[in-house]
Design a protein around this motif. Structure first.
Motif: not given
Ligand SMILES: Nc1ncnc2c1ncn2[C@@H]1O[C@H](COP(=O)(O)OP(=O)(O)OP(=O)(O)O)[C@@H](O)[C@H]1O
Length: 248
Positions: A26, A50, A54, A56, A174
């Motif tokens: 990002y 957790r 990463g 999503s 989710e």
């Molecule tokens: N649009 C965005 N802009 C900047 N950083 C982002 C964005 N979306 C996610 N992140 C960051 O990327 C990293 C991974 O996020 P992601 O949403 O992929 O995690 P996740 O494993 O799906 O967690 P969750 O269960 O909380 O959704 C995190 O540090 C998050 O803050």
């Protein structure tokens, strides 16, 4: 030489979905650092880890919602890297996104018809009747607007909409989050049924025991890298791994 010997060996089929050293950022902030993952046709795969690891972002990269900066995302061996999200959906990947996102000002029926697409692929296409058979509640609410549905009904509609694109692979991010236990049970029933119909699934969910019952394979993400993958029995036999990487 008999005819069996003369026949050339069949070329090995590529996996349905393959992520090869995928890196995603990002802006300046890199989030995926070389993710490797494979899903075979008809297989149910769980993506674990957790919050913020990463999961999503992996889904967004598969769907072309976030560009793959390095590495490859391939469907049946063909690169998806340069395709737009609607082209990736057309190629055969359906997404039930985090937060559902149904069209609020369209009825249930209109939501479903809006995404219906003739499949160029083998096998029967999903019809409105099939979706109503899967979720009878949607038929009862057929003429209600998306914005007037309960959270559970919206989730059923989001799944129905994705199925109406006739995917080969359905991704659920989710899908049971924030739902009442009885509705969650219904969504898990649906996931099991879809798997039994031969649909490939990539599932992100916090309910590890439900995932261990349905998934053929699990991938654990830690800080944008796959740190472990294996079958449900292996995960079940390794509580330290679960505790360390998933926090349970
Ligand atoms: N649009 C965005 N802009 C900047 N950083 C982002 C964005 N979306 C996610 N992140 C960051 O990327 C990293 C991974 O996020 P992601 O949403 O992929 O995690 P996740 O494993 O799906 O967690 P969750 O269960 O909380 O959704 C995190 O540090 C998050 O803050």
């Amino acid at each position: 030489m008999n005819s069996e010997q003369a026949r050339p060996a069949a070329a090995p089929q590529p996996p349905l979905l393959q992520l090869n050293s995928v890196e995603t950022s990002y802006g300046d902030s890199k989030v995926l650092f070389g993710v490797n993952l494979e899903i075979e046709a008809g297989q149910c795969v769980a993506l674990l880890g957790r919050n913020g690891m990463g999961k999503s972002t992996t889904v967004k990269t598969i769907m072309g919602l976030q560009p793959c900066m390095q590495g490859h995302v391939k469907l049946r061996g063909s690169s998806l890297n340069r395709l737009r999200p609607h082209q990736i959906a057309h190629a055969g990947i359906g997404l039930v996104p985090e937060g559902r996102r149904v069209f609020p000002n369209l009825s249930v029926r209109e939501n479903l018809v809006a995404t219906a697409r003739q499949s160029g692929r083998a096998g029967p296409a999903w019809s409105l009747g099939d979706i109503y058979a899967l979720f009878p509640r949607l038929q009862e609410r057929e003429h209600h607007l998306g914005c007037n549905l309960s959270g559970g009904e919206q989730q059923m509609l989001a799944i129905g909409r994705a199925l109406m694109t006739n995917p080969e692979l359905l991704i659920l991010d989710e899908a049971t989050e924030g739902l009442a236990p009885i509705v969650r049970k219904d969504i898990w029933r649906c996931i099991v049924l879809l798997k039994s119909r031969g649909l490939a699934l990539l599932v992100i969910d916090k309910n590890l025991s439900a995932l261990m019952r349905v998934a053929d394979r699990h991938y654990i993400l830690e800080k944008g890298v796959v740190v472990w993958s294996g079958a449900s029995e292996e995960l079940h036999a390794n509580p330290d791994l679960v505790h360390h990487y998933i926090g349970m």
